[in-house]
Design a protein around this motif. Structure first.
Motif, mmCIF file in Angstrom:
data_model
loop_
_atom_site.group_PDB
_atom_site.id
_atom_site.type_symbol
_atom_site.label_atom_id
_atom_site.label_comp_id
_atom_site.label_asym_id
_atom_site.label_seq_id
_atom_site.Cartn_x
_atom_site.Cartn_y
_atom_site.Cartn_z
ATOM 1 N N PRO A 52 77.993 12.220 -32.534
ATOM 2 C CA PRO A 52 76.237 11.632 -33.098
ATOM 3 C C PRO A 52 75.672 11.266 -32.176
ATOM 4 O O PRO A 52 74.132 11.216 -32.465
ATOM 5 N N LEU A 53 75.705 11.102 -30.709
ATOM 6 C CA LEU A 53 74.717 10.707 -29.570
ATOM 7 C C LEU A 53 74.350 11.299 -28.672
ATOM 8 O O LEU A 53 74.172 11.427 -27.474
ATOM 9 N N HIS A 54 74.090 12.454 -28.575
ATOM 10 C CA HIS A 54 73.150 13.594 -28.443
ATOM 11 C C HIS A 54 72.281 13.604 -28.446
ATOM 12 O O HIS A 54 71.193 15.085 -27.751
ATOM 13 N N SER A 55 71.165 13.433 -29.174
ATOM 14 C CA SER A 55 69.669 13.419 -29.921
ATOM 15 C C SER A 55 69.042 13.318 -28.079
ATOM 16 O O SER A 55 67.404 13.606 -28.134
ATOM 17 N N TRP A 56 69.699 12.368 -27.263
ATOM 18 C CA TRP A 56 68.648 12.676 -25.693
ATOM 19 C C TRP A 56 68.849 13.586 -25.012
ATOM 20 O O TRP A 56 67.967 14.388 -24.558
ATOM 21 N N LEU A 57 69.427 14.740 -25.610
ATOM 22 C CA LEU A 57 69.484 16.231 -24.167
ATOM 23 C C LEU A 57 68.950 17.171 -25.177
ATOM 24 O O LEU A 57 68.750 17.236 -24.157
ATOM 25 N N PRO A 58 68.337 16.840 -25.761
ATOM 26 C CA PRO A 58 67.279 18.481 -26.436
ATOM 27 C C PRO A 58 66.126 17.808 -25.191
ATOM 28 O O PRO A 58 66.134 18.863 -25.317
ATOM 29 N N ASP A 59 65.880 16.547 -25.448
ATOM 30 C CA ASP A 59 64.349 16.638 -24.916
ATOM 31 C C ASP A 59 64.188 16.411 -23.624
ATOM 32 O O ASP A 59 63.603 17.314 -22.931
ATOM 33 N N ALA A 60 65.686 16.216 -22.981
ATOM 34 C CA ALA A 60 66.248 16.152 -21.507
ATOM 35 C C ALA A 60 65.815 17.157 -20.968
ATOM 36 O O ALA A 60 65.052 18.024 -20.226
ATOM 37 N N HIS A 61 66.643 18.606 -21.541
ATOM 38 C CA HIS A 61 66.566 19.646 -21.040
ATOM 39 C C HIS A 61 65.611 20.367 -21.107
ATOM 40 O O HIS A 61 64.896 21.086 -20.694
ATOM 41 N N THR A 62 64.635 19.686 -22.234
ATOM 42 C CA THR A 62 63.525 20.891 -22.319
ATOM 43 C C THR A 62 62.342 20.752 -21.560
ATOM 44 O O THR A 62 61.556 21.735 -21.212
ATOM 45 N N GLN A 63 62.308 19.165 -20.926
ATOM 46 C CA GLN A 63 61.289 18.680 -19.847
ATOM 47 C C GLN A 63 61.305 18.754 -18.949
ATOM 48 O O GLN A 63 60.810 18.842 -18.536
ATOM 49 N N ALA A 64 63.144 19.081 -18.626
ATOM 50 C CA ALA A 64 63.268 18.707 -17.459
ATOM 51 C C ALA A 64 62.658 20.252 -16.442
ATOM 52 O O ALA A 64 63.106 21.191 -17.316
ATOM 53 N N PRO A 65 62.504 20.223 -15.168
ATOM 54 C CA PRO A 65 62.650 21.601 -14.200
ATOM 55 C C PRO A 65 64.309 22.304 -14.644
ATOM 56 O O PRO A 65 64.828 21.723 -14.853
ATOM 57 N N THR A 66 64.076 23.654 -13.692
ATOM 58 C CA THR A 66 65.226 24.248 -14.202
ATOM 59 C C THR A 66 65.974 23.997 -13.190
ATOM 60 O O THR A 66 67.776 24.092 -13.946
ATOM 61 N N VAL A 67 66.048 23.158 -11.937
ATOM 62 C CA VAL A 67 66.718 23.014 -11.460
ATOM 63 C C VAL A 67 67.327 21.056 -11.813
ATOM 64 O O VAL A 67 68.933 21.522 -11.525
ATOM 65 N N GLY A 68 66.339 20.740 -12.734
ATOM 66 C CA GLY A 68 66.926 19.334 -13.110
ATOM 67 C C GLY A 68 67.590 20.079 -14.149
ATOM 68 O O GLY A 68 69.205 19.274 -14.193
ATOM 69 N N SER A 69 67.548 20.972 -15.054
ATOM 70 C CA SER A 69 68.244 21.591 -16.107
ATOM 71 C C SER A 69 70.022 21.519 -15.949
ATOM 72 O O SER A 69 70.935 21.838 -16.626
ATOM 73 N N VAL A 70 69.724 22.629 -14.824
ATOM 74 C CA VAL A 70 70.868 22.806 -14.557
ATOM 75 C C VAL A 70 72.234 21.991 -13.989
ATOM 76 O O VAL A 70 72.991 22.351 -14.790
#
Length: 546
Positions: free
Chosen positions: A245-263
């Motif tokens: 259950p230590l995943h809650s940072w992931l969706p926000d980071a992916h949603t806000q990161a630019p495309t190359v950052g998410s990749v």
């Protein structure tokens, strides 16, 4: 210095020097080109590491170490503390090294064509290269302290990428959202870093050495020390992976990161956690791993089910893909938790497959969002009517992600379930059944995604693509600011610029996506590309864990 040693140093030195060169060159487009060249040379050096490898597992006797690198560099670093600059590569780390180098090259090449708003292109490329150094160093380090330092190198540049180039605009709400996502990423990662540092200290203080080769198998560590160290290390790597259950940072980071950052974030940065779990937590503290295996198995299956159920309820494209990573990493953890050769192999190929497929998914999600300026599933429908090529690629990536046989995503998930069945017993059989059910849920949410985005009548924003709005790829010349030696940001994403390509695919997009499509096919049809090089190292690791 042998060729292998030279290549090991080059894999880290080239992107590091490339980042410095990119930061020093005042002309933005020229700097981005230098960064892409540095990334390409890094990929060449990474691929060459497999050539001339020696010291295969059959060449060792019964007391051979659990880590048997093909090439090593081992030099004094801090003699007073007996710390060494110890690098090495074997069949467990090499596929991840190549994947990191490839994705960084694709991101740098993509940034030649389009730079997201928020800052200069050369600063973005320089930060991408610094992130690459940290990730590659983590995969190559064979000293625990060196491993920890490389592990931490990634934090600040990735934070800067999210905050500096992320979000959907420059309005106050968008700026606040990406800053909030960056802070959450940094705080969670720092929490994991503290646990990792304490775990490393416990191991080094008890064993008197930080050498991972010497420590593998639990050499010099009591059972109590191993239990304590494994708990700390596993929690640290669970934050980075991230594992429920230590995943809650992931969706926000992916949603806000630019495309190359998410990749890069999904493709390889998450793999630092799962790789560390195998190489350090399981390898160095096997007693702790055996003690915690049932708990890890339960958490893995919980991640698979929770991730899939949350994806079924998602209404935003990038958040759905982000949450899917929680489920896919659950399959990787399930393979590791079995502590069998089949399970570790499943985890390794699952890591590589997830990096390939999810990297492609985030590229495609970014392209859709650039064209339509929305990621809401309720506003995206009928993509196959106006952009059939883009819709076809999205369908390919989705069915690869759901584990269709013949594509890369199948092997890791299928054999993680097989490994749980092989362990046997009521608990593991139950976990295998639940994981298989989670695989069915994965298919359900990805097929739902395709139905919402590609089928049905075109929504207004999708219908606009038919007429070339909001962008048209006919003019693929660099933005005017880039031609004049500016930042290259002006014009990106505007009509007639390079940021949005209407219903057609730009050449830069095809160049960035094609290698991932081919790799998803190649690894799916010939899994020995990964499993072949990993077989010996996994057997060696199993030899010291038994």
């Amino acid at each position: 210095m042998s060729l292998g040693q030279f290549l090991l140093v080059a894999v880290l030195a080239v992107p590091a020097l490339g980042a410095l060169a990119v930061a020093a060159i005042p002309h933005d487009r020229a700097a981005r080109l230098v960064g892409a060249i540095a990334a390409a040379l890094t990929l060449v050096a990474a691929l060459a590491l497999v050539a001339g490898r020696s010291g295969t597992w059959t060449a060792y006797g019964p007391t051979a170490p659990g880590v048997r690198p093909w090439h090593t560099v081992d030099s004094p670093w801090v003699p007073g503390l007996d710390l060494r600059f110890h690098l090495g590569v074997d069949g467990i780390s090499w596929p991840l090294v190549v994947l990191t180098a490839l994705l960084t090259l694709l991101c740098c090449g993509y940034s030649l064509w389009r730079v997201p708003a928020g800052g200069s292109g050369r600063a973005l490329v320089a930060l991408l290269l610094v992130v690459e150094v940290g990730i590659l160093g983590t995969f190559l380090a064979l000293d625990l302290v060196l491993f920890f330092l490389f592990f931490e190198v990634v934090l600040l540049p990735m934070y800067a990428i999210i905050v500096g180039w992320g979000g959907d605009g420059s309005d106050p709400a968008s700026v606040a959202a990406r800053r909030r996502a960056g802070r959450k990423f940094a705080l969670y990662t720092l929490f994991g870093s503290v646990l990792l540092l304490v775990g490393v200290y416990v191991v080094v203080a008890a064993a008197g050495t930080a050498d991972i080769v010497a420590l593998t198998g639990g050499t010099g560590l009591s059972r109590g020390t191993q239990l304590a160290a494994f708990t700390l290390l596993a929690l640290a790597f669970a934050v980075k992976s991230p594992l429920w259950p230590l995943h809650s940072w992931l969706p926000d980071a992916h949603t806000q990161a630019p495309t190359v950052g998410s990749v890069l974030l999904a493709g390889v940065l998450l793999k630092m956690g799962t790789y560390g779990l195998i190489r350090v937590a399981v390898g160095v503290t096997p007693e702790g791993a055996r003690w915690a295996a049932p708990v890890l198995g339960v958490l893995a299956v919980a991640a698979i089910l929770v991730g899939s159920l949350v994806c079924l309820a998602q209404t935003e494209l990038k958040r759905l893909i982000a949450y899917s990573s929680v489920g896919h990493m659950g399959f990787v953890l399930l393979g590791v938790a079995t502590l069998t050769a089949t399970g570790i192999q499943a985890a390794l190929i699952g890591n590589v497959a997830h990096g390939i497929i999810t990297g492609l998914l985030f590229f495609l999600a970014g392209a859709i969002k650039d064209r339509t300026h929305t990621g809401a599933l309720s506003e995206l429908s009928g993509l196959r009517e106006t952009a059939p090529r883009l819709a076809g690629l999205l369908a390919f990536a989705a069915v690869a992600s759901l584990g269709l046989p013949g594509l890369a995503g199948f092997w890791g998930e299928a054999f993680a379930v097989v490994a749980a069945v092989e362990v046997g017993g009521p608990l593991w059989i139950t976990l295998a059944v639940l994981a298989a059910f989670g695989g069915a849920l994965t298919a359900a949410y990805l097929l739902r995604l395709l139905r919402r985005v590609t089928h049905g009548p075109p929504s207004p924003v999708v219908a606009a693509l038919r007429s070339g709005l909001p962008g048209d790829p006919a003019d693929l010349a660099p933005p005017r600011a880039a031609q004049a030696g500016g930042t290259g940001v002006a014009g990106a994403g505007q009509a007639g610029g390079t940021g949005a390509a209407g219903s057609r695919l730009a050449g830069a997009e095809v160049a960035a996506w094609a290698p991932l499509v081919l790799l998803a096919l190649a690894v799916g049809l010939a899994p020995t590309l990964v499993l072949g090089v990993a077989e010996g190292p996994v057997e060696a690791l199993m030899g010291v864990l038994r």
